[in-house]
Design a protein around this motif. Structure first.
Motif, short mmCIF file in Angstrom:
data_model
loop_
_atom_site.label_atom_id
_atom_site.label_comp_id
_atom_site.label_asym_id
_atom_site.label_seq_id
_atom_site.Cartn_x
_atom_site.Cartn_y
_atom_site.Cartn_z
N SER A 6 19.18 10.01 3.47
CA SER A 6 18.25 9.81 4.59
C SER A 6 18.39 8.46 5.26
CB SER A 6 16.81 10.01 4.11
OG SER A 6 16.47 9.05 3.13
N GLU A 30 16.41 11.46 -1.89
CA GLU A 30 16.65 11.23 -0.46
C GLU A 30 17.93 10.42 -0.26
OE1 GLU A 30 13.71 11.19 2.41
OE2 GLU A 30 12.04 11.08 1.03
N ASP A 65 13.93 16.68 5.08
CA ASP A 65 14.61 17.30 6.22
C ASP A 65 14.91 18.76 5.90
OD1 ASP A 65 16.93 18.22 7.81
OD2 ASP A 65 16.88 16.21 8.65
N GLN A 72 18.29 6.42 -2.61
CA GLN A 72 18.29 6.38 -1.15
C GLN A 72 18.88 5.08 -0.62
OE1 GLN A 72 14.38 6.76 0.55
NE2 GLN A 72 15.07 6.50 2.64
N SER A 104 14.42 15.74 -0.39
CA SER A 104 14.64 15.62 1.04
C SER A 104 13.34 15.88 1.79
CB SER A 104 15.71 16.62 1.51
OG SER A 104 15.93 16.51 2.90
#
Length: 355
Positions: A195, A192, A226, A115, A224
């Protein structure tokens, strides 16, 4: 043709605390996460996870913060050791690997995109992208040639001699993806990975990943929180809550048939017209003589069909897969599919508000 299983998780548990093996027995007897913490002072990270991931698919694992998704992805390369269970890659249990075998697997079989990019700030873009090959002992010349190829594929040709601090966040993440691709690992872990990016850049990165995947057919495990991102990327979607799998399967099927009030609430606010595909709501072709208003592709979104119809709910379209007619879609059925089940009173919103 049925795809082979590339990665298989079997009865995986992770308990955090001073005596996880004792706490494990309580977990296997049905003790829930809150009770395990309150009565036994241990944290249930993962509980009885069973997931099969197909070769060449993108499996998205999602859930709210604290659901266990990042804990789970770190088990694949044993950055976290499980309390119990198996993770099989091509039939080999990762938990049985020696230190040397594990090191080799991390270097050759499995790459990771983080990430927060995790680039080496004192190394150039080219050196960062070729890290995996250099660690394996491959010559700098060969590593650079491979890295240059993948940097170009992710849109960074000409930036090879720059340093990470000279790049935007989206460009840094492209370096991370190029590094993973340069390693030529068959399994990519993405925790992620998008993100931390601005919405427009994030969309670009999702599109880039899907474009590359059409050619490369990697087995990708993508974390994720989302749901829009998950529905866009996933061939197989796994939804976690409190360390347990609540529902898994083909994303369109989960959206149309949520199996749990928690999932119903999770999907209730999704723009279904933009996400649902024609293939999910069409009827099989039974009468080729049915009068239709035109043709649509089986992978078209319902939103695109609505635009074709000009809002006329009497229209019926022939559904095509390539040059072959495979079904029909009636606008009335399409409209019904846009109405989600009513959110439950005890699902995700109530829990979030209470927190």
């Amino acid at each position: 043709m049925t795809k082979a299983t590339k990665v298989s998780i079997k009865q995986l548990y992770k308990i955090f605390g001073s005596d996880p093996q004792t706490a494990l027995e309580f977990a296997k007897q049905g003790v829930e996460k809150n009770e395990l913490m309150e009565q036994h002072n241990h944290v249930m990270g993962l509980k009885d996870i069973n997931v099969d991931m197909k070769d060449g698919d993108i499996t998205v694992i999602m859930g709210l913060s604290g659901s266990g998704k990042s804990t789970l992805i770190r088990h694949f390369n044993r950055l976290i050791e499980p309390t119990d269970g198996q993770i099989l890659i091509d039939g080999v249990d990762v938990m049985t690997l020696s230190d040397d075998e594990l090191r080799k697997m991390r270097q050759t079989d499995m790459s990771m995109v983080f990430q927060k990019f995790a680039l080496l700030p004192h190394k150039t873009v080219l050196e960062n992208a070729g890290t995996a090959l250099r660690v394996r002992g491959i010559s700098a010349k060969e590593a650079d040639a491979e890295a240059i190829k993948w940097l170009a594929r992710v849109g960074l040709a000409g930036f090879e001699e720059h340093y990470p601090s000279q790049l935007s966040g989206g460009m840094q993440q492209r370096v991370g993806i190029a590094r993973a691709l340069t390693s030529n690992a068959t399994v990519m872990l993405m925790d992620e990975a998008f993100s931390a990016l601005d919405p427009l850049i994030r969309t670009d990165m999702q599109d880039l990943l899907l474009e590359l995947q059409k050619e490369l057919h990697k087995t990708i495990i993508f974390i994720s929180h989302d749901l829009d991102e998950a529905l866009k990327l996933a061939d197989h979607l796994v939804i976690l809550k409190d360390g347990e799998v609540i529902q898994q399967g083909e994303p369109q099927e989960i959206l149309l048939n949520p199996s749990d009030p928690y999932i119903e609430d999770f999907v209730s606010d999704i723009n279904r017209a933009r996400v649902l595909r024609v293939r999910s709501v069409m009827q099989p072709l039974s009468d080729s003589s049915i009068k239709t208003a035109g043709q649509v592709d089986h992978n078209d979104t319902l939103e695109s069909v609505i635009s074709h119809s000009d809002g006329d709910t009497t229209k019926v379209y022939q559904v095509m897969e390539g040059q072959q007619a495979i079904g029909t879609i009636c606008m009335k059925d399409l409209v019904r599919a846009l109405v989600p089940r009513a959110p439950s009173d005890d699902g995700i919103r109530t829990q979030t508000d209470a927190a």
